[in-house]
Design an enzyme around this catalytic site. Sequence first.
Site, PDB file in Angstrom:
ATOM      1  N   ASN A  74       0.828  -1.219  -0.101  1.00 20.06           N
ATOM      2  CA  ASN A  74       0.103   0.036  -0.076  1.00 20.06           C
ATOM      3  C   ASN A  74       0.703   1.276   0.213  1.00 20.06           C
ATOM      4  OD1 ASN A  74      -2.354   1.681   0.380  1.00 20.06           O
ATOM      5  ND2 ASN A  74      -3.410  -0.074   1.019  1.00 20.06           N
ATOM      6  N   HIS A 101       3.691   0.170  -2.404  1.00 22.25           N
ATOM      7  CA  HIS A 101       4.186  -1.180  -2.558  1.00 22.25           C
ATOM      8  C   HIS A 101       5.646  -1.415  -2.493  1.00 22.25           C
ATOM      9  CE1 HIS A 101       0.020  -2.081  -3.121  1.00 22.25           C
ATOM     10  NE2 HIS A 101      -0.056  -2.167  -4.507  1.00 22.25           N
ATOM     11  N   HIS A 172      -1.113  -9.722  -3.775  1.00 23.27           N
ATOM     12  CA  HIS A 172      -1.752  -8.967  -4.572  1.00 23.27           C
ATOM     13  C   HIS A 172      -2.699  -9.337  -5.693  1.00 23.27           C
ATOM     14  CE1 HIS A 172      -2.953  -5.249  -6.969  1.00 23.27           C
ATOM     15  NE2 HIS A 172      -2.208  -4.323  -5.915  1.00 23.27           N
ATOM     16  N   TYR A 174      -5.901 -10.706  -8.328  1.00 28.22           N
ATOM     17  CA  TYR A 174      -7.317 -10.249  -8.497  1.00 28.22           C
ATOM     18  C   TYR A 174      -8.088 -11.541  -8.898  1.00 28.22           C
ATOM     19  CZ  TYR A 174      -5.393  -5.574  -9.467  1.00 28.22           C
ATOM     20  OH  TYR A 174      -4.809  -4.495  -9.472  1.00 28.22           O
ATOM     21  N   GLU A 293      -6.422  -8.178  -0.444  1.00 30.09           N
ATOM     22  CA  GLU A 293      -5.131  -8.018   0.016  1.00 30.09           C
ATOM     23  C   GLU A 293      -5.200  -7.795   1.556  1.00 30.09           C
ATOM     24  OE1 GLU A 293      -2.962  -4.741  -2.173  1.00 30.09           O
ATOM     25  OE2 GLU A 293      -5.219  -4.635  -3.152  1.00 30.09           O
TER      26      GLU A 293
END
Length: 329
Positions: A74, A101, A172, A174, A293
């Site tokens: 983040n 990150h 991370h 998806y 996450e």
Amino acid sequence: MTDAPAPFGTAPDGSPVKIAKITAGDVTARVMSWGASLVDFRLGGVPLVLGCDAFDAYLGPMRYFGAIVGPVANRIAGGRMVLGGQRHDLDRNDAGRTTLHGGSDGFGTSNWRIVDLTDSSVALALHRPGGLGGFPGSLEVEARYTLDEGGALTLDIAATTDRETVFAPAFHGYWSLDGQPDLGGHRLTVAAETYLPVDSAKIPEGAPQPVARTVFDHRTPRTPDPGIDHNFCLSTERGTLRHACTLEAGGLRLEVSSTEPGLQVYAGAKIDSAPFPGHGGAPHGPNAGIAIEPQGWPDAVNRPDFPPVVLRRGEPYRQTSRFAVTRID
């Protein structure tokens, strides 16, 4: 017999990028050394995470897809922090405003080493020199992906440092459980009463706020808001594996548990993988998948009121997250 890791590409520094396949029952996963990334996860041959079979995609529009990001996931406000009374200026790789990150040379853009591979698990290791990106302390990091007999995927991250530093990595990936172009058919439930409002730079503003009567109220199942990119406050401490969220679509249910105090949920509003196709054969567009996450709270390095992310010499670090996909009867 376990297949050896296969060539997948060449990293910018010329080192070979390898990919390993693990299997348990009708679940398969493929993990590449670049970013220690989960590039493919399938139940019964159906892809459930966004990914691509061309390595170049991960150097461009699919950066961070499936990667382990860090050393601090983040954003860090202003790309600066104070640790032990000393100020550290970090790589501001996010529009020149924040550190995202771990900076330009973070975990997600590093070529890890595959150090162990069995039929159902793969371990990757990374040495990160002290001072890289402005972060003090060198790090020895290991990430292990394991499929259990039921096909659930567990990710264990362990680390040590030679000097006091900050450490809060995150997975991370998806997810898309129905293979549709957007998340309209998904229902998300999050085990959180509060979330963190953010400013225009995605930095938390003030204290956690109640999710009640907001688009962040996922205490019961609802379709994720297309613009969501926020941290849900699961706890004020880390270390105990607890239920974090449930995602349902296409007759499948994803249950996520983690030791981490926060859960960043990003509905993928800016996804655009063109010209690279995903596993379904077409490029991914906005809201094609949702990043779930488990992590520390964003900008915790500058917020003493947030759960701490300091890692000291001699203290071992361990993070565990579990992703279990099952069919809904």
